[in-house]
Motif scaffolding. Structure first.
Motif, PDB file in Angstrom:
ATOM      1  N   ARG A 190      -4.038   6.133  -1.314  1.00  0.00           N
ATOM      2  CA  ARG A 190      -4.653   4.810  -1.362  1.00  0.00           C
ATOM      3  C   ARG A 190      -6.170   4.889  -1.418  1.00  0.00           C
ATOM      4  O   ARG A 190      -6.823   3.965  -1.897  1.00  0.00           O
ATOM      5  CB  ARG A 190      -4.200   3.997  -0.155  1.00  0.00           C
TER       6      ARG A 190
ATOM      7  N   SER B  20       7.415   7.612   7.281  1.00  0.00           N
ATOM      8  CA  SER B  20       6.622   7.640   6.064  1.00  0.00           C
ATOM      9  C   SER B  20       5.623   8.776   6.139  1.00  0.00           C
ATOM     10  O   SER B  20       5.317   9.287   7.206  1.00  0.00           O
ATOM     11  CB  SER B  20       5.895   6.305   5.870  1.00  0.00           C
TER      12      SER B  20
ATOM     13  N   LEU C  58      -0.104   9.255   2.026  1.00  0.00           N
ATOM     14  CA  LEU C  58      -0.245   7.904   1.492  1.00  0.00           C
ATOM     15  C   LEU C  58      -1.667   7.387   1.677  1.00  0.00           C
ATOM     16  O   LEU C  58      -2.202   6.681   0.824  1.00  0.00           O
ATOM     17  CB  LEU C  58       0.752   6.972   2.179  1.00  0.00           C
TER      18      LEU C  58
ATOM     19  N   LEU D 206      -0.444   8.670  -6.194  1.00  0.00           N
ATOM     20  CA  LEU D 206       0.618   8.188  -5.322  1.00  0.00           C
ATOM     21  C   LEU D 206       1.963   8.399  -5.999  1.00  0.00           C
ATOM     22  O   LEU D 206       2.350   7.671  -6.903  1.00  0.00           O
ATOM     23  CB  LEU D 206       0.416   6.709  -4.999  1.00  0.00           C
TER      24      LEU D 206
ATOM     25  N   TYR E 113       8.003   4.324  -1.329  1.00  0.00           N
ATOM     26  CA  TYR E 113       7.126   4.247  -0.179  1.00  0.00           C
ATOM     27  C   TYR E 113       6.126   3.105  -0.222  1.00  0.00           C
ATOM     28  O   TYR E 113       5.409   2.883   0.734  1.00  0.00           O
ATOM     29  CB  TYR E 113       6.348   5.562  -0.034  1.00  0.00           C
ATOM     30  N   GLU E 114       6.022   2.397  -1.321  1.00  0.00           N
ATOM     31  CA  GLU E 114       5.012   1.341  -1.392  1.00  0.00           C
ATOM     32  C   GLU E 114       5.266   0.244  -0.366  1.00  0.00           C
ATOM     33  O   GLU E 114       4.353  -0.331   0.192  1.00  0.00           O
ATOM     34  CB  GLU E 114       4.988   0.745  -2.809  1.00  0.00           C
TER      35      GLU E 114
END
Length: 715
Positions: free
Chosen positions: A455, A446, A451, A461, A467-468
């Motif tokens: 966040r 990832s 990310l 995002l 990718y969540e």
């Protein structure tokens, strides 16, 4: 009431995961009541069991399920008996930290800071056989000791307060390097060792909780201040998509930023983004439209420290110089301050970090996904650097920078680290394009840094559907040492050797021209002695020795043995080194003794330096005259001399073409060696005198010096 507050917090954060505040609630909360009381794992120490228990509450699963997941998901090599407890602890810690990092404000919670520190303590003593701590680790941090305000005793004297903590409650570098990189906002695998050195510079290379706690608080403060900067600094800027404001300076009237172009200077504020530098000149009561200085494209940018002053005078070492093909002349950003040049050094480092990140992107042709991750690493590194700088007044020295791309430029083997990082980013991009994301921890791939920024609210995002649900573990893997970690450790090992060698260099440096010349003469004594003996033989003062050496040399040349002379010398030195290596292994080398020259006062040293400079100038002048005379011969300024030289060159070319090389070497050697023979000495001196007289009559080609135009543009 607690449930209502948890629901409100979930609505604010908008995350799909469990609300952050409920993660650390006690068993009284309804969310924790559904989880059975965790049973102790017999292989773990009491502290490790405490950490795993808290991780199970965060993940909303029992400790048995965590252990079963560890046994079923990870390969056999990770579950060996000797490392089982530590790897199980890493597994639980990484999963808990991954879930916590989905929230935005987790750094502000003291329970998170306590948990991560206990993870490091447990990592150092994970097995049940380990001696338990003498005190309760979960209660060593008292709320009375550390107040939420910065006016507390801890913040007034952090180092002194930290040193009063029990030494048994400190963390070593290995535990810090294994736990903190799992939360990429706290540490990066490339700079985690330097970060630990910065945090423990005053505590014997052991990390106290109070220092670690203050560091995390400082990161939280930097993140919040950076969000405020984004809201207030983008009024006059037209930022591109994905462009993030990292820092700005010049808003305080007592600490302005001056832009120097030519002899003009103008105050304003300087803004750094992940793509460029912006300078907004100060207008009447407001800032005008910013001027953009690009850091992304390859425009031969040069960023370095420099001197500035009023009206172009170079007086103060407090500026950063920016030069590229996009600007007509260099631009200087001055950071006036009375104490040293700390502001300048900070801005120089962060500007170079962004510039080198883009240089890394261009070198390895990274695509959009890889590019975003590389820039996110640079941004998070700058945030961490600011946090350490603000909290501990830390400024990096050589090999100790907290910025990843700057570190790769200075470390031995830094290119290998960047190559390994590019390979990792390439594998991330390949799996992203294919759309296959393995959610198991060992194969989790990832974009952890980008990310994290998303966040935190710095960048949008993208690709959230892919990718969540992917796990974000940074650059660490349970029970494994990644290729990036191997490259970093190898580079740090070479750095230690380089620093040790540099320390010996600093010890043997001597001051003064006389002292350095004396040391050099003593070191070159064998060479000087050998050259003196050859000159003695060539002087023919001892006819039998000189004649014997001549016959032996001619024999060696004629039989072609001369080509073995250099290899024989190399083999001799190699044998000598191996012999010393075998018989003197482990012995200390004795100091090289040199007789110190007589002391000279300052005036005598200046006169000696002036004489040395004059001699060097005369040598350079003689060399220039020789080159100008050769130029005159080539251009036939003296036709008769040019004809003679041309005929000589033709004769030499024919000799080299048709006569064997060893015969030519023999003739040259005999000619040079026998000049001082009694039968040849008079004729040789006469011939050398005629050559010198002929050379004196050669004119030098003319030279014209043109002064450069030093006028500068005034803007």
């Amino acid at each position: 009431m607690e449930n209502a507050m948890a629901v409100m917090w979930e609505n604010i954060t908008g995350n799909h995961s469990t609300p952050f505040k409920s993660i650390f609630q006690s068993n009284k909360s309804s969310s924790s009541e559904d989880v059975d009381s965790p049973n102790l794992i017999p292989q773990l120490s009491p502290l490790a069991n405490s950490v795993v228990s808290r991780c199970s509450k965060i993940l909303q699963v029992s400790t048995e399920e965590l252990q079963h997941g560890f046994d079923s998901e990870l390969p056999v090599g990770v579950k060996e008996l000797l490392t089982y407890a530590r790897n199980l602890l890493e597994y639980c810690s990484y999963k808990a930290l991954e879930k916590i990092s989905r929230s935005q404000d987790y750094l502000s919670d003291k329970e998170f800071r306590r948990l991560t520190y206990d993870m490091m303590l447990a990592w150092e003593a994970p097995n049940v056989e380990c001696d338990p701590p003498q005190h309760d680790t979960t209660s060593c941090f008292k709320s009375e000791m550390v107040d939420e305000d910065e006016g507390s005793l801890f913040y007034s004297s952090s180092t002194n307060m930290a040193l009063q903590v029990d030494a048994d409650k400190t963390v070593g570098p290995e535990a810090f390097a294994r736990i903190t990189p799992a939360c990429v906002l706290v540490a990066d695998i490339m700079t985690v060792h330097n970060l630990f050195d910065a945090l423990t510079s005053s505590s014997g290379h052991r990390l106290h909780f109070l220092v670690y706690d203050k560091y995390l608080r400082s990161i939280d403060k930097v993140i919040k201040n950076s969000k405020h900067v984004i809201d207030t600094s983008t009024v006059n800027l037209q930022l591109a998509d994905g462009e993030v404001v990292i820092d700005l300076d010049g808003t305080n009237p007592t600490q302005p930023v001056l832009q120097h172009i030519g002899i003009s200077a103008w105050p304003g504020r300087l803004i750094l983004t992940n793509y460029a530098l912006y300078f907004e000149p100060l207008g009447v009561g407001l800032h005008e439209k910013g001027v953009r200085y690009d850091l992304e494209m390859d425009m031969e940018q040069v960023i370095k420290p420099d001197l500035t002053g009023p009206l172009g005078a170079r007086l103060f070492d407090k500026a950063v110089m920016y030069k590229s093909t996009s600007v007509a002349e260099p631009v200087y950003f001055e950071f006036p301050e009375f104490n040293a040049n700390l502001r300048r050094d900070y801005w120089l480092e962060i500007c170079l970090e962004i510039f080198r990140a883009h240089k890394f992107i261009r070198k390895y042709n990274l695509e959009e996904i890889q590019k975003s991750e590389a820039l996110a690493r640079a941004i998070l590194g700058i945030f961490r650097y600011r946090a350490v700088r603000d909290a501990f007044q830390y400024f990096s020295s050589h090999y100790k920078t907290l910025l990843a791309f700057n570190l790769a430029e200075t470390l031995p083997g830094g290119d290998v680290i960047l190559e390994t990082l590019s390979s990792y980013l390439t594998s991330v991009a390949d799996k992203h394009v294919s759309g296959t994301i393995d959610t198991k921890m060992q194969q989790a791939v990832s974009l952890a840094s980008v990310l994290t920024l998303a966040r935190l609210g710095f960048v949008p995002l993208k690709e959230a559907d892919i990718y969540e649900e992917a796990a974000v573990y940074g650059d660490v893997r349970v029970g494994e040492t990644t290729q990036l970690e191997v490259a970093v450790k190898k580079s740090l090992l070479d750095t230690g050797r380089a620093q040790a060698a540099q320390a010996t260099v600093e010890q043997v440096k001597v001051e003064g021209i006389d002292a350095n010349v004396a040391v050099m003469k003593e070191l070159l004594f064998p060479v000087i002695e050998a050259a003196g003996r050859l000159r003695f033989l060539a002087s023919w003062k001892d006819f039998y020795r000189s004649g014997s050496f001549l016959l032996l040399s001619c024999y060696v040349i004629l039989w072609g043995w001369i080509r073995y002379i250099l290899p024989s010398i190399l083999v001799f030195f190699a044998s000598l080194m191996l012999w010393r290596r075998h018989f003197n292994s482990g012995r200390q080398i004795g100091a090289f003794t040199v007789t110190s020259p007589p002391n000279r006062n300052a005036v005598e040293q200046l006169l000696q330096l002036q004489e040395a400079i004059a001699q060097a100038e005369s040598l350079v002048q003689a060399g220039n005259i020789t080159l100008l005379k050769i130029r005159a011969l080539l251009l036939a300024l003296l036709p008769q001399a040019t004809e003679k030289v041309a005929l000589l060159l033709v004769f030499m070319a024919a000799a080299i073409a048709f006569i064997p090389l060893r015969h030519i070497i023999l003739v040259v050697f005999v000619e040079l060696y026998t000049r001082e023979m009694p039968c040849r000495k008079q004729s040789s001196e006469r011939w050398i005198r005629r050559v010198k007289e002929w050379w004196v009559r050669i004119p030098a080609a003319p030279v014209q010096l043109i002064k450069p135009d030093d006028s500068k543009k005034v803007k």
